[in-house]
Design an enzyme around this catalytic site. Structure first.
Site, short mmCIF file in Angstrom:
data_model
loop_
_atom_site.label_atom_id
_atom_site.label_comp_id
_atom_site.label_asym_id
_atom_site.label_seq_id
_atom_site.Cartn_x
_atom_site.Cartn_y
_atom_site.Cartn_z
CE1 TYR B 38 -3.62 -2.45 -0.11
CE2 TYR B 38 -2.52 -3.47 1.77
CZ TYR B 38 -3.45 -3.53 0.75
OH TYR B 38 -4.21 -4.65 0.58
CG ASP B 39 2.03 2.68 -3.42
OD1 ASP B 39 2.87 1.96 -2.82
OD2 ASP B 39 1.72 2.55 -4.62
CB CYS B 40 -2.48 6.10 -0.53
SG CYS B 40 -3.54 7.36 0.22
#
Lengths: 326, 326
Positions: B38-40
């Site tokens: 997950y980037d956000c």
């Protein structure tokens, strides 16, 4: 929150209503039949007998004639602000003779319910509502606090709040001084005291506490607390059938020979239907033609057996019935 | 309204939870995987980052490490009391660097919603809630009144009440000065002004506005008004997916690469699920083991993808991930 102007409103929509309604207003014959069929007449007060402090035209005479015909006349109001004694005073003030045992109000219903389940008298009740609830609780030996005594109290996030762990019931009704403090205090009792009961005198959305305006009813109090505690209350007033037992026992009344007269579909008429009585809706209160037609057209709508523009309309036929009887 | 004592509570029920849970807490491997997938990362604030004014142990370090790993870190709170600017101030005060565009609060969500539907600027909004709502409405050019300015006003049945017929929306959030006057005024606007919108920043039952006590949330405000007007509001904060569009547009974020971290199943986790994000429940706020197990066992329960005792627990593995990256 419709401003009630019954005569004008009804005449404007008569044509549409006549087309859409599945049952028109009571005819003279219907009214004479009602007088023959029903011995016990239970009346809502606000919107049926009076609006605020103004008695609806013709209603006092109609009631007087009912009594001359030997009918039992009882009053049942969801307004929890006063005790039965206070309602008796108001009845007498507006020229409506009554006895305290003829009056059922939702403040009484809450006290009668707690009494009926043997509420532990070492516990207390916290009241979000008016003095009438506290008076009726005291009459059955239940200690209560809160109510108008908490009107000026304010919650503050800058100081923690404590609550009484001996509160075994929160009793709520219409409260013109509803506040965040009261909602928070009641919610703490309900969430933190094991087994604490959540009692609503009623859940009426709105009431005609003054003649020309609808005001927030007990629905505001119940809704606020329910929005915090996430559970439903036990409702003791209309439309809960709870008080029918009390009425049957005290007045030797049979539902099949009784008729409920009121202005609200969701309380008065539903209570009558829930208890096996006949039901008569009057259009002098919160129900307008649009709502009546919508309920009649709905498969799960609340449908009264009879409808009259005003209970005052009965005075003519009651007079006629009385003359026939002589 | 459980007093939060996360460590003690969790250890007491660990055995029962391990047996009853369908998914245990995140393992070290799970956490490393989350950091990879997950980037956000969208975080709730109260109960997740802080409780009242106290930051939860380890959380600041965990967030710092996330940012060092190049993650986008956003904050989304249902608390409507403050504007985004005020939340930014609070973040900075507690040592949590942020930009105003990283912060989503439900006061902003209400204003953004009205803006998105082209709310007629010749109309006004009546606010039952705190100043933050009024500030966010002003930021999109919507005139509002009420809010804290009405805290001292009281309704009285001895005088009639008037309302502004130009109110086109009632916007409500948590209001520590909720009163009968405000409920009545809002209800008059909603019932008497044709087309008046009923907007809720959120319907949270309770919030940890102080560290050791749960307080009545916006659920009290919404519940009170709903109890009078008998209709549901449009909810703009969590769990409404409304703000996801704004987030996606501003931050170039894809839900499939995003994870929602929060302490509430019915708002945080449900919002994440409603918007197609992964969801991570932390046990530092309102959800206790009993509620989690009940939801997991229910066919229509809200089930988070991942659970951690505290988001502070991530700091160890985030450190490890950071070292591996070097």
């Amino acid at each position: 929150m419709t401003v009630v102007a019954a005569d004008a409103a009804v005449s404007q929509v008569d044509a549409a209503a006549a087309a859409a309604s599945t049952r028109p207003r009571c005819s003279t014959e219907d009214m004479l039949q009602l007088l023959q069929d029903y011995d016990c007449w239970v009346f809502d007060l606000d919107g049926t007998i009076w609006r605020g402090n103004e008695v609806i035209e013709g209603v006092l005479e109609a009631l007087e004639l009912l009594r001359k015909l030997g009918k039992k006349v009882l009053f049942m109001t969801n307004n929890s602000m006063k005790s039965r004694g206070s309602y008796l005073d108001k009845c007498l003030q507006v020229g409506l003779p009554a006895h305290v045992d003829d009056i059922y109000c939702s403040s009484y219903s809450a006290a009668a319910y707690l009494d009926s389940i043997g509420f532990d008298r070492s516990k207390k009740a916290y009241v979000v509502g008016e003095r009438g609830i506290m008076q009726e609780l005291a009459a059955v030996g239940i200690e209560s606090f809160g109510g108008p005594d908490d009107n000026e109290k304010r919650a503050s996030f800058s100081s923690e709040m404590l609550h009484d762990t001996q509160v075994g019931a929160v009793v709520c009704g219409v409260d013109p001084n509803l506040s965040y403090y009261k909602v928070q205090y009641a919610s703490m009792c309900l969430l933190l005291n094991p087994g604490c009961l959540f009692i609503a005198t009623n859940t009426d959305a709105r009431g005609h506490f003054t003649p020309n305006l609808e005001w927030a009813g007990a629905g505001a109090t119940v809704g606020a607390i329910k929005g915090v505690v996430e559970r439903d209350p036990i409702v003791t007033g209309k439309p809960s059938p709870f008080l029918m037992q009390d009425i049957a026992a005290k007045h030797n009344v049979q539902p099949a020979k009784s008729i409920m007269v009121g202005d609200r579909l969701d309380t008065d008429i539903l209570w009558g239907l829930n208890t096996g009585m006949a039901t008569l809706l009057v259009m002098t209160g919160v129900t307008d033609e649009q709502l009546l037609v919508a309920q009649r057209g709905s498969s799960n709508g609340v449908k009264p057996h009879f409808v009259m523009d005003s209970f005052g309309d009965l005075r003519r036929v009651a007079q006629q019935a009385l003359q026939q009887q002589k």
